[in-house]
Design an enzyme around this catalytic site. Structure first.
Site, mmCIF file in Angstrom:
data_model
loop_
_atom_site.group_PDB
_atom_site.id
_atom_site.type_symbol
_atom_site.label_atom_id
_atom_site.label_comp_id
_atom_site.label_asym_id
_atom_site.label_seq_id
_atom_site.Cartn_x
_atom_site.Cartn_y
_atom_site.Cartn_z
ATOM 1 N N ASP A 366 0.867 -1.172 0.000
ATOM 2 C CA ASP A 366 0.000 0.000 0.000
ATOM 3 C C ASP A 366 0.912 1.233 0.000
ATOM 4 O O ASP A 366 2.101 1.126 0.302
ATOM 5 C CB ASP A 366 -0.880 -0.047 1.252
ATOM 6 N N ASP A 558 -1.655 -1.197 6.135
ATOM 7 C CA ASP A 558 -1.904 -0.750 7.504
ATOM 8 C C ASP A 558 -3.362 -0.418 7.778
ATOM 9 O O ASP A 558 -3.774 -0.321 8.924
ATOM 10 C CB ASP A 558 -1.048 0.493 7.825
ATOM 11 N N ASP A 562 -7.177 -2.874 4.036
ATOM 12 C CA ASP A 562 -6.096 -3.755 3.571
ATOM 13 C C ASP A 562 -6.255 -5.189 4.097
ATOM 14 O O ASP A 562 -5.578 -6.097 3.628
ATOM 15 C CB ASP A 562 -4.722 -3.218 4.012
#
Length: 664
Positions: A366, A558, A562
């Site tokens: 990410d 995080d 996700d």
């Protein structure tokens, strides 16, 4: 032989004997300054106590050998000589005899204890008293060193996890009272003096404070926290008194959850460990029957068959065949890997994930909070003609107060105090798009331009022309303008990408942020594959596309959104500092200090652990096979057998603990 039985004996019994705690709940000796003085003294005393039986046996054995070969004594013969060696045998032999008996009572006949007992008692039966004592003596020394090696691995994990004080100081009506940390309630105010450890997770009430987070993150540099920021149990306050409001119960702190994760890690076995467990169950009975065959079958084929000689060969064969080098050094290798990772602020939830991450071909990450700091700042405010800039910003600030997203924090920091007189109705968060609500009978939309498209709100700018993250605003179904917000790339993000490339691992970036923002960050870091404007389901689809190429994938994230991709990946990695509880819970590996450079470090630890484990497997098999052949042919004595068993085990153990000394 039963693998769990060996693990239980070594990890629980031996670790406790050496003065190191086998589990967080069982032994907790932390004092308030972070040192375990009593614990250290106890460890020294227990260490001597652990080796005392071996020392006694060794001294008696040396004296016996001296009387036999160098200083013959007329009285040292017959029953006196036998009694001498029996007394030398008992300190090291009795515990093993007891273990063998307990194993048999549990239905586990073919254990390593049983092999050692047969071999040494058999040696006594044929008059090889010194060799019988020596086999059991060196076996016991090997066991003790195994216990010490496990203790070292456990202490690395314990130093990371067992960091909370038993008591905390609570302020009530400006009166300081000490209570048990486990009794502190959510909302209580903790007074934390300079040098004290925080006992529970909380929110900093003081304007600013400096904390030593090394025990949690492996990072020696003090972290400065500001009012309103989260501070965690185990952090040590700097040089000023700080006030902290408790936000989580003792049992619900992040440290407690991490402790449970690592304790559970021992139960999640790597393929090599599972193979050895199955192998030992089959292997040990086979070598017992082969030893019987070596002893008895030759009488059918050998003319000058001497029972004593063939029994001796069979006993040598039994000692050599003991699988302890494999059964102990392999789990110890993985345990050492988990310990080494913990020392560096990386938490593996099982040894199987050490194996998995060693084979990773593609790290998918990410952007926000993983490769960037996740700390946004408003860069510019563009409000369309016909709208009151201050009024619009006031309304946006009120609506964003309903969100915990870093963007909301950035807007609040820019605008200032929230106007509590503004009444919100029908507040709705639209996943991957933004927020909407009704204010003064009119709808307010705040989010990305996909939110504008969803509600057919026309706008007069090209979002792709702006490199920064854009927050679009619509009021009363009309485009009111936008804010630009910038995030900062983490200092070690470039290092992480470079190290991944050096390891031959691809890097891919997936983000819900604008494509041009994502591409800008990816270009800066040298990541070729980057995709933006992704909803949570889009991330799942992209990950499936990568997996369809038969690539092993690690996903690093995080946020709550996700969690699905982390669960789907070969190995899921969560950023544990900024990471959501759902993501940390779902992940297989947790990086405590949010540093992306720990991603290649975790891969390297996995590779080194796997390498060491297979070195141990190869060493044990090759040496044992060679000496087994010599033993069956009568070319190896008990002394060679001792080396093939205990010597190889010690070499494997020394190799296994090597990982804890490595720098990654």
């Amino acid at each position: 032989m039963e693998h769990q039985h060996i693990e239980k004996k070594i990890i629980k019994k031996k670790v406790n004997q050496s003065g190191c705690c086998s589990a967080h709940e069982e032994h907790k000796h932390d004092d308030h300054d972070g040192h375990d003085h009593d614990h250290e003294h106890a460890a020294d005393g227990s260490l001597f106590q652990m080796f005392l039986p071996a020392i006694i046996s060794f001294i008696l054995l040396l004296i016996g050998i001296a009387f036999d070969n160098y200083f013959p004594q007329s009285w040292f013969s017959g029953y006196v000589r036998i009694a001498w060696y029996v007394i030398a045998y008992l300190p090291v032999g009795l515990p093993v005899l007891k273990e063998a008996y307990e194993s048999i009572m549990k239905g586990d006949i073919f254990s390593e204890f049983f092999l050692m007992c047969i071999a040494t008692i058999g040696a006594f039966a044929i008059g090889e008293f010194p060799e019988g004592v020596a086999v059991m003596l060196f076996y016991t020394i090997g066991e003790n060193f195994q216990g010490l090696a496990v203790s070292k691995a456990k202490s690395n994990i314990k130093s990371l996890l067992d960091q909370r004080p038993d008591e905390v100081t609570i302020l009530e009506d400006n009166v300081a009272t000490k209570i048990k940390a486990s009794e502190a309630k959510i909302g209580a105010i903790i007074q934390l003096k300079a040098g004290e450890k925080l006992g529970l997770d909380g929110e900093l009430l003081s304007d600013t404070a400096s904390f030593n987070t090394a025990a949690l993150t492996g990072e020696s540099k003090p972290a400065t926290k500001n009012k309103g920021e989260t501070v965690l149990a185990g952090m040590i306050n700097g040089n000023t008194v700080a006030l902290v409001k408790v936000t989580a119960a003792y049992k619900d702190s992040k440290l407690s959850k991490i402790l449970e994760m690592v304790q559970d890690a021992v139960t999640k076995k790597a393929p090599a460990e599972l193979f050895i467990r199955k192998f030992a169950k089959i292997y040990t009975p086979i070598v017992v029957y082969l030893a019987i065959a070596i002893c008895l079958l030759p009488m059918l084929f050998v003319e000058d068959y001497v029972f004593r000689d063939w029994l001796y060969r069979a006993l040598v064969f039994l000692v050599i065949s003991c699988p302890c080098a494999l059964v102990i050094s392999i789990p110890l290798g993985y345990f050492g890997g988990i310990g080494a990772a913990s020392k560096n602020g990386i938490l593996f939830k099982g040894s199987n994930f050490l194996d998995s991450i060693a084979t990773i071909q593609n790290v998918v990450m990410d952007k926000t909070g993983t490769m960037t700091k996740g700390v946004f700042k408003v860069q510019e405010v563009i409000i369309q003609d016909g709208f009151d800039k201050e009024e619009i910003l006031k309304l946006v600030n009120v609506l964003e107060s309903q969100s915990t997203h870093p963007v909301a924090t950035a807007i609040h920091n820019h605008v200032g105090m929230i106007d509590t007189s503004v009444e919100l109705k029908n507040v709705e968060e639209i996943s991957g798009h933004g927020l909407k609500a009704e204010i003064n009978g009119k709808e307010l939309h705040v989010g990305n331009f996909k939110l504008m498209d969803k509600f057919n709100i026309s706008y007069n700018i090209d979002p792709n022309s702006v490199v920064y993250t854009i927050i679009a605003i619509a009021y009363d179904s009309k485009f009111a303008g936008y804010l630009t917000i910038a995030d900062e790339i983490k200092e070690d993000a470039q290092e992480a990408v470079n190290k991944l490339k050096a390891l031959g691992v691809k890097a891919t970036m997936l983000s819900g942020d604008k494509t041009n923002v994502v591409q800008f960050v990816a270009d800066k870091l040298g990541i070729k594959n980057a995709f933006g404007d992704l909803l949570p389901e889009d991330k799942v689809n992209k990950l499936n596309e990568i997996k369809a190429k038969n690539e092993t994938v690690a996903f690093v994230g995080d946020g709550v959104n996700d969690a699905p991709v982390i669960a789907l990946s070969t190995v899921g990695i969560a950023m544990g500092g900024l990471g959501s509880d759902a993501t940390i819970e779902t992940a297989d590996i947790v990086i405590q200090d949010d540093k992306p450079s720990k991603i290649p470090m975790a891969i390297n630890i996995g590779k080194q652990t796997k390498k060491i484990v297979w070195q141990n497997i190869t060493l044990a098999f090759v040496v044992k096979a060679f000496v087994l052949i010599l033993g069956a042919g009568g070319l190896a004595t008990m002394w060679e057998a001792v080396f093939a068993d205990v010597g190889v085990a010690l070499l494997a153990i020394l190799n296994a603990v090597r990982i804890q000394k490595m720098k990654f």
